[in-house]
Design an enzyme around this catalytic site. Structure first.
Site, PDB file in Angstrom:
ATOM      1  N   ARG A   9       0.790  -1.309   0.024  1.00  0.00           N
ATOM      2  CA  ARG A   9       0.088   0.181  -0.025  1.00  0.00           C
ATOM      3  C   ARG A   9       0.807   1.274  -0.258  1.00  0.00           C
ATOM      4  O   ARG A   9       0.464   1.996  -0.447  1.00  0.00           O
ATOM      5  CB  ARG A   9      -1.101  -0.107   1.131  1.00  0.00           C
ATOM      6  CG  ARG A   9      -2.071  -1.097   0.925  1.00  0.00           C
ATOM      7  CD  ARG A   9      -2.746  -1.275   2.220  1.00  0.00           C
ATOM      8  NE  ARG A   9      -3.520   0.008   2.551  1.00  0.00           N
ATOM      9  CZ  ARG A   9      -4.068   0.272   3.765  1.00  0.00           C
ATOM     10  NH1 ARG A   9      -3.810  -0.670   4.633  1.00  0.00           N
ATOM     11  NH2 ARG A   9      -4.468   1.332   4.173  1.00  0.00           N
ATOM     12  N   HIS A  46      -6.685   7.873  11.743  1.00  0.00           N
ATOM     13  CA  HIS A  46      -6.395   6.563  11.872  1.00  0.00           C
ATOM     14  C   HIS A  46      -4.731   6.268  11.634  1.00  0.00           C
ATOM     15  O   HIS A  46      -4.285   5.526  11.379  1.00  0.00           O
ATOM     16  CB  HIS A  46      -7.109   5.537  10.962  1.00  0.00           C
ATOM     17  CG  HIS A  46      -8.543   5.334  11.464  1.00  0.00           C
ATOM     18  ND1 HIS A  46      -9.572   4.979  10.442  1.00  0.00           N
ATOM     19  CD2 HIS A  46      -9.147   5.476  12.435  1.00  0.00           C
ATOM     20  CE1 HIS A  46     -10.486   4.758  11.155  1.00  0.00           C
ATOM     21  NE2 HIS A  46     -10.296   4.826  12.445  1.00  0.00           N
TER      22      HIS A  46
HETATM   23  C1  BJW Z   1     -16.660   7.120  -2.722  1.00  0.00           C
HETATM   24  C2  BJW Z   1     -16.290   7.050  -3.918  1.00  0.00           C
HETATM   25  C3  BJW Z   1     -15.885   8.035  -4.642  1.00  0.00           C
HETATM   26  C4  BJW Z   1     -16.020   4.709  -3.242  1.00  0.00           C
HETATM   27  N1  BJW Z   1     -16.586   9.259  -4.220  1.00  0.00           N
HETATM   28  N2  BJW Z   1     -17.395   8.144  -2.237  1.00  0.00           N
HETATM   29  C5  BJW Z   1     -19.087   0.998  18.408  1.00  0.00           C
HETATM   30  C6  BJW Z   1     -19.888   0.291  17.717  1.00  0.00           C
HETATM   31  C7  BJW Z   1     -19.600  -1.242  17.525  1.00  0.00           C
HETATM   32  C8  BJW Z   1     -18.068  -1.241  17.332  1.00  0.00           C
HETATM   33  C9  BJW Z   1     -17.162  -0.362  17.868  1.00  0.00           C
HETATM   34  C10 BJW Z   1     -17.645   0.849  18.352  1.00  0.00           C
HETATM   35  N3  BJW Z   1     -16.779   1.361  18.787  1.00  0.00           N
HETATM   36  C11 BJW Z   1     -15.414   0.748  18.520  1.00  0.00           C
HETATM   37  C12 BJW Z   1     -15.902  -0.073  17.921  1.00  0.00           C
HETATM   38  C13 BJW Z   1     -14.912  -1.188  17.481  1.00  0.00           C
HETATM   39  C14 BJW Z   1     -14.397  -0.910  16.269  1.00  0.00           C
HETATM   40  C15 BJW Z   1     -15.221  -0.700  15.023  1.00  0.00           C
HETATM   41  O1  BJW Z   1     -15.626   0.157  14.717  1.00  0.00           O
HETATM   42  N4  BJW Z   1     -15.577  -1.862  14.607  1.00  0.00           N
HETATM   43  C16 BJW Z   1     -16.697  -2.005  13.431  1.00  0.00           C
HETATM   44  C17 BJW Z   1     -16.159  -3.112  12.227  1.00  0.00           C
HETATM   45  C18 BJW Z   1     -18.088  -2.152  13.825  1.00  0.00           C
HETATM   46  N5  BJW Z   1     -13.758   0.263  16.293  1.00  0.00           N
HETATM   47  C19 BJW Z   1     -12.365   0.385  16.854  1.00  0.00           C
HETATM   48  O2  BJW Z   1     -11.626  -0.670  17.254  1.00  0.00           O
HETATM   49  C20 BJW Z   1     -11.432   1.517  17.003  1.00  0.00           C
HETATM   50  N6  BJW Z   1     -10.842   1.786  18.187  1.00  0.00           N
HETATM   51  C21 BJW Z   1     -11.687   2.096  19.059  1.00  0.00           C
HETATM   52  O3  BJW Z   1     -12.880   2.074  19.163  1.00  0.00           O
HETATM   53  O4  BJW Z   1     -10.734   2.374  20.249  1.00  0.00           O
HETATM   54  C22 BJW Z   1     -11.663   2.118  21.626  1.00  0.00           C
HETATM   55  C23 BJW Z   1     -11.542   1.014  22.043  1.00  0.00           C
HETATM   56  C24 BJW Z   1     -10.210   0.305  22.347  1.00  0.00           C
HETATM   57  C25 BJW Z   1     -10.020  -0.903  22.873  1.00  0.00           C
HETATM   58  C26 BJW Z   1     -11.297  -1.727  22.947  1.00  0.00           C
HETATM   59  C27 BJW Z   1     -12.756  -1.037  22.624  1.00  0.00           C
HETATM   60  C28 BJW Z   1     -12.703   0.080  22.199  1.00  0.00           C
HETATM   61  C29 BJW Z   1     -10.221   1.392  15.791  1.00  0.00           C
HETATM   62  C30 BJW Z   1     -10.746   1.322  14.443  1.00  0.00           C
HETATM   63  C31 BJW Z   1      -9.747   1.649  13.685  1.00  0.00           C
HETATM   64  C32 BJW Z   1      -9.934   1.231  12.001  1.00  0.00           C
HETATM   65  N7  BJW Z   1      -8.939   0.951  11.342  1.00  0.00           N
HETATM   66  C33 BJW Z   1      -8.782   0.915   9.943  1.00  0.00           C
HETATM   67  C34 BJW Z   1      -7.484   0.529   9.481  1.00  0.00           C
HETATM   68  C35 BJW Z   1      -6.519   1.690   9.477  1.00  0.00           C
HETATM   69  C36 BJW Z   1      -5.168   1.435   8.940  1.00  0.00           C
HETATM   70  C37 BJW Z   1      -5.102   1.001   7.528  1.00  0.00           C
HETATM   71  O5  BJW Z   1      -5.296   2.053   6.434  1.00  0.00           O
HETATM   72  O6  BJW Z   1      -4.885   0.025   7.130  1.00  0.00           O
HETATM   73  O7  BJW Z   1      -9.148   1.882   9.271  1.00  0.00           O
HETATM   74  S1  BJW Z   1     -10.051  -0.285   9.358  1.00  0.00           S
HETATM   75  C38 BJW Z   1     -10.535   0.620   7.716  1.00  0.00           C
HETATM   76  O8  BJW Z   1     -11.911   1.098   8.052  1.00  0.00           O
HETATM   77  C39 BJW Z   1      -9.603   1.895   7.807  1.00  0.00           C
HETATM   78  C40 BJW Z   1     -10.640   2.845   7.480  1.00  0.00           C
HETATM   79  O9  BJW Z   1     -10.134   4.214   7.848  1.00  0.00           O
HETATM   80  C41 BJW Z   1     -11.767   2.462   8.081  1.00  0.00           C
HETATM   81  C42 BJW Z   1     -13.300   3.075   7.562  1.00  0.00           C
HETATM   82  O10 BJW Z   1     -13.186   2.904   6.314  1.00  0.00           O
HETATM   83  P1  BJW Z   1     -13.796   3.846   5.157  1.00  0.00           P
HETATM   84  O11 BJW Z   1     -12.719   5.030   4.862  1.00  0.00           O
HETATM   85  O12 BJW Z   1     -15.059   4.135   5.504  1.00  0.00           O
HETATM   86  O13 BJW Z   1     -13.661   2.938   3.890  1.00  0.00           O
HETATM   87  P2  BJW Z   1     -14.635   1.887   3.199  1.00  0.00           P
HETATM   88  O14 BJW Z   1     -13.892   1.044   1.995  1.00  0.00           O
HETATM   89  O15 BJW Z   1     -15.352   1.253   4.007  1.00  0.00           O
HETATM   90  O16 BJW Z   1     -15.871   2.943   2.424  1.00  0.00           O
HETATM   91  C43 BJW Z   1     -15.583   3.918   1.419  1.00  0.00           C
HETATM   92  C44 BJW Z   1     -16.753   4.450   0.747  1.00  0.00           C
HETATM   93  O17 BJW Z   1     -16.326   5.520  -0.254  1.00  0.00           O
HETATM   94  C45 BJW Z   1     -17.903   3.527   0.466  1.00  0.00           C
HETATM   95  O18 BJW Z   1     -19.117   4.051   1.156  1.00  0.00           O
HETATM   96  C46 BJW Z   1     -17.869   3.886  -1.045  1.00  0.00           C
HETATM   97  O19 BJW Z   1     -19.446   3.760  -1.532  1.00  0.00           O
HETATM   98  C47 BJW Z   1     -17.409   5.424  -1.180  1.00  0.00           C
HETATM   99  N8  BJW Z   1     -16.747   5.610  -2.141  1.00  0.00           N
HETATM  100  N9  BJW Z   1     -15.384   5.648  -4.235  1.00  0.00           N
HETATM  101  C48 BJW Z   1     -17.228   9.096  -3.097  1.00  0.00           C
HETATM  102  N10 BJW Z   1     -15.182   8.379  -5.839  1.00  0.00           N
END
Ligand code: BJW
Ligand code: ZN
Length: 247
Positions: free
Chosen positions: A69, A118
């Site tokens: 990446r 992130h």
């Molecule tokens: C377009 C387009 C164009 C395409 N124009 N649009 C509350 C509820 C439930 C769960 C949790 C909660 N709070 C926390 C959690 C747990 C967890 C979580 O969220 N889990 C879910 C899966 C439910 N969260 C965490 O663990 C976070 N930490 C935390 O909460 O700490 C407190 C804690 C600690 C210990 C115990 C408990 C709590 C940390 C989250 C870290 C996420 N990390 C990643 C990897 C980062 C490094 C890397 O890049 O490798 O972050 S995962 C990945 O997802 C990355 C992204 O930033 C993130 C979001 O993804 P994003 O950006 O939305 O991308 P996509 O692909 O999903 O979507 C793309 C969009 O673009 C689509 O909608 C398309 O339609 C659109 N699109 N082309 C406009 N041209």
């Protein structure tokens, strides 16, 4: 693509604007997203790669994924969506941009008040002694080898936030405050699937902001927001900027 007159009017009049971006804003630059067809998670499941247990179990795989990446990110450039947000910042007295992206493209496009929620993929450090390493240390390893710290031999990891890890305190605190204070909040190119970032537009809405998302399809949080503008962010954001500058 179409956005409402209300969005144009609210954005034009807004004193405080805050924005959340996700992988979709960089898609038109050639950076793969996570959850779209052909996105990064299609080949690798998040639980296999984006958490510390997976890293400790299979460091070569995770390091290799980030090195790959890193190569992509070094070869791409910001697109009109990134530049439109940098221009919007100049047009507003108070502007804050929170990004979930680790590609650094907003800063490259000239945005200034940016919180990288992130982390950033180009920063590498040792998990044992925390000494920073260079991207090169990951990039040069051969397939199957493990990249290790020059000082202590510990494993090298990217300075990004994995599942189960806390977001950088200051970055999240300023993004949260900006969301609470915003007159208009834009959620751009994010699936709204990952928290706490996905909670920011909702927090803005709860505090009275007009909240619009810009996405090629409605996100998981769309039903909680005021408006979904369907379209590519590289087209919608410049058009929106033109509309408010001419307001
Ligand atoms: C377009 C387009 C164009 C395409 N124009 N649009 C509350 C509820 C439930 C769960 C949790 C909660 N709070 C926390 C959690 C747990 C967890 C979580 O969220 N889990 C879910 C899966 C439910 N969260 C965490 O663990 C976070 N930490 C935390 O909460 O700490 C407190 C804690 C600690 C210990 C115990 C408990 C709590 C940390 C989250 C870290 C996420 N990390 C990643 C990897 C980062 C490094 C890397 O890049 O490798 O972050 S995962 C990945 O997802 C990355 C992204 O930033 C993130 C979001 O993804 P994003 O950006 O939305 O991308 P996509 O692909 O999903 O979507 C793309 C969009 O673009 C689509 O909608 C398309 O339609 C659109 N699109 N082309 C406009 N041209
Ligand atoms: Zn070390």
């Amino acid at each position: 693509m179409s956005f409402s007159d209300r969005l144009v009017e609210r954005l034009a009049r807004a004193d405080r604007v805050a924005v959340l971006t996700g992988a979709g804003i960089s898609a038109e630059s050639g950076v793969p997203t996570f959850r779209d067809p052909g996105g990064l998670w299609q080949k690798f499941k998040p639980e296999e790669l984006a958490n510390v247990e997976a890293f400790l179990r299979n460091p070569e795989l995770v390091q290799g994924w980030y090195a790959h990446r890193g190569e992509i990110i070094r070869s791409v450039a910001p697109n009109p969506g990134h530049y439109a947000l940098a221009e919007l910042e100049q047009a507003k007295r108070h502007f804050h941009l929170a990004t979930q992206n680790v590609d650094g493209l907003h800063l490259q496009a000239g945005s200034q008040n940016v919180a990288e929620l992130h982390g950033n993929l180009r920063r590498i450090y040792c998990i044992d002694c925390e000494t920073p390493a260079s991207e090169h240390d990951l990039a040069v390893i051969e397939k199957g080898e493990t990249a290790r710290c020059m000082s202590c031999g510990g494993l090298l990891r990217p300075d990004v936030v994995w599942f189960g890890e806390m977001l950088p305190h200051d970055a999240y605190a300023e993004a949260y405050l900006a969301a609470r204070q915003a007159d208009v909040y834009l959620s751009v190119g994010t699936s709204g699937a990952v928290y706490p970032a996905a909670g920011l537009p909702i927090e803005a809405k709860r505090n009275g902001a007009y909240v619009a998302e810009i996405n090629i399809q409605p996100s998981e949080i769309a039903f909680q927001l005021d408006e979904t503008v369907l379209g590519q962010s590289g087209e919608v954001l410049p058009a929106l900027l033109q509309a408010i500058l001419g307001f």
